[in-house]
Enzyme design. Structure first.
Site, short mmCIF file in Angstrom:
data_model
loop_
_atom_site.label_atom_id
_atom_site.label_comp_id
_atom_site.label_asym_id
_atom_site.label_seq_id
_atom_site.Cartn_x
_atom_site.Cartn_y
_atom_site.Cartn_z
N TRP A 37 21.37 76.54 9.78
CA TRP A 37 22.06 77.84 9.65
C TRP A 37 23.51 77.76 10.12
O TRP A 37 24.23 78.74 10.00
CB TRP A 37 21.29 78.92 10.44
CG TRP A 37 19.90 79.20 9.91
CD1 TRP A 37 19.32 78.62 8.81
CD2 TRP A 37 18.94 80.11 10.44
NE1 TRP A 37 18.05 79.13 8.64
CE2 TRP A 37 17.78 80.03 9.62
CE3 TRP A 37 18.92 80.97 11.54
CZ2 TRP A 37 16.65 80.80 9.86
CZ3 TRP A 37 17.78 81.74 11.78
CH2 TRP A 37 16.66 81.66 10.95
N LYS A 38 23.89 76.65 10.70
CA LYS A 38 25.27 76.47 11.21
C LYS A 38 25.65 77.65 12.10
O LYS A 38 24.79 78.16 12.80
CB LYS A 38 26.23 76.25 10.03
CG LYS A 38 25.74 75.11 9.12
CD LYS A 38 26.75 74.63 8.13
CE LYS A 38 26.15 73.48 7.31
NZ LYS A 38 27.06 72.89 6.35
N HIS A 90 25.97 65.51 12.68
CA HIS A 90 26.32 66.22 11.45
C HIS A 90 27.80 65.98 11.14
O HIS A 90 28.62 65.89 12.06
CB HIS A 90 26.03 67.72 11.61
CG HIS A 90 26.14 68.45 10.31
ND1 HIS A 90 27.35 68.84 9.79
CD2 HIS A 90 25.19 68.83 9.42
CE1 HIS A 90 27.13 69.44 8.62
NE2 HIS A 90 25.84 69.45 8.37
N GLU A 120 30.11 67.86 10.24
CA GLU A 120 31.02 68.84 10.85
C GLU A 120 31.28 68.51 12.32
O GLU A 120 32.37 68.74 12.84
CB GLU A 120 30.44 70.26 10.67
CG GLU A 120 30.60 70.74 9.24
CD GLU A 120 29.50 71.66 8.74
OE1 GLU A 120 28.81 72.28 9.57
OE2 GLU A 120 29.32 71.74 7.51
N GLY A 166 28.77 72.16 1.35
CA GLY A 166 29.43 73.47 1.26
C GLY A 166 30.41 73.58 0.11
O GLY A 166 31.20 74.53 0.05
N SER A 170 24.89 71.01 -0.75
CA SER A 170 24.86 71.95 -1.89
C SER A 170 23.52 71.98 -2.62
O SER A 170 23.48 72.11 -3.85
CB SER A 170 26.01 71.66 -2.86
OG SER A 170 27.25 71.92 -2.22
N GLY A 205 22.04 73.91 3.86
CA GLY A 205 22.95 74.77 4.61
C GLY A 205 22.95 76.17 4.05
O GLY A 205 22.05 76.97 4.31
N GLY A 206 23.95 76.49 3.23
CA GLY A 206 24.16 77.84 2.71
C GLY A 206 22.90 78.50 2.14
O GLY A 206 22.63 79.67 2.44
#
Ligand code: 13P
Length: 255
Positions: free
Chosen positions: A10-11, A98, A100, A174, A210, A231-232
């Protein structure tokens, strides 16, 4: 064949009430359609929402994971969270390295190796994230990058413990542009060979970057893909559950 694994990262999203609602919604769908029999599911909310999400998932087959932990077990590290703290509030998994974290927070392979050790000491299952940037891919460095990112763990005594490898090409994270099935196939095959050659045939390899309900079936049908790191699309019940359904379907078709 072991069950596929689908992990929702969920970041830095969800306030606590949103995290509860999302976890509750996912649980209801999973239990209604019995997807828990054919897919292992892990939700990774932000640190402050871990307890609330663990409460919502209590008694279910869905596990809770954290998005990071620190390199030391305890001490004067203001603002950091240890692996043991995560275990004590009900986490079973933790994302390590990760992209990020590597790019925005300058995590290097030495730190990542320490974090893996802390995770195992705390009896968490680390999910090690690896993957190349667009520039590295264009320079044909994907193989070297991936091999270097795995070097630490593959030379570590603990590598026979439980862990998960997540291949996430940075350029696919993303961006809405997932890797093509053929690209995923060749990198997963390469990673599989590396892992098998170092006594890690037990380690599942996830794809991330993605993943959507539209492309999930194709991705999960690729050889050596044991599931996904999402993710998203993990931030909405409908899209995450559709991805889980695709994983369940791919598993049933393969086995
Ligand atoms: P997206 O699915 O939003 O591309 O994110 C992938 C990811 O970074 C999961 O860890």
């Amino acid at each position: 064949m072991s069950l596929p694994l689908v992990v929702g990262n969920w970041k830095m999203n969800t306030l606590v009430w949103q995290a509860r609602e999302l976890a509750r919604g996912i649980r209801q769908h999973i239990e209604l359609h019995h997807f828990d029999r054919s897919v292992r599911i892990v939700l990774c909310p932000p640190f402050v929402n871990l307890t609330a999400v663990a409460e919502e998932l209590a008694g279910s087959s869905i596990d809770v994971g954290a998005q990071n932990c620190w390199t030391e077990p305890y001490g004067a590290f203001t603002g950091e969270i240890s692996a043991a703290m995560l275990r004590a509030i009900g986490c079973r998994y933790v994302l390590i390295g990760h992209s990020e974290r590597r790019t925005l927070f300058h995590e290097n392979d030495a730190m990542i190796a320490e974090k893996l050790l802390r995770a195992w000491e705390a009896e968490l299952v680390p999910i090690l994230c690896i993957g190349e940037t667009l520039q590295q891919r264009q320079l044909n460095q994907t193989w070297n990058v991936v091999e270097n990112q795995l070097r630490g763990i593959l030379s570590c005594q603990e590598r026979s413990k439980k862990w998960v490898c997540a291949y996430e090409p940075v350029w696919a994270i993303g961006t809405g542009i997932a890797a093509e099935a053929e690209q995923i196939k060749e990198v997963h095959e390469f990673i599989r060979l590396l892992l098998n050659g170092r006594g890690c045939s037990h380690v599942p390899i996830l794809y991330g970057g993605s993943i959507t309900p539209e492309n999930a079936s194709v991705i999960f049908s690729v050889q050596n893909v044991s599931g996904g790191l999402v993710g998203g699309a993990s931030l909405r019940v409908e899209s995450f559950v559709a991805i889980i359904e695709a994983a369940a379907h791919a598993y049933r078709t393969r086995s």
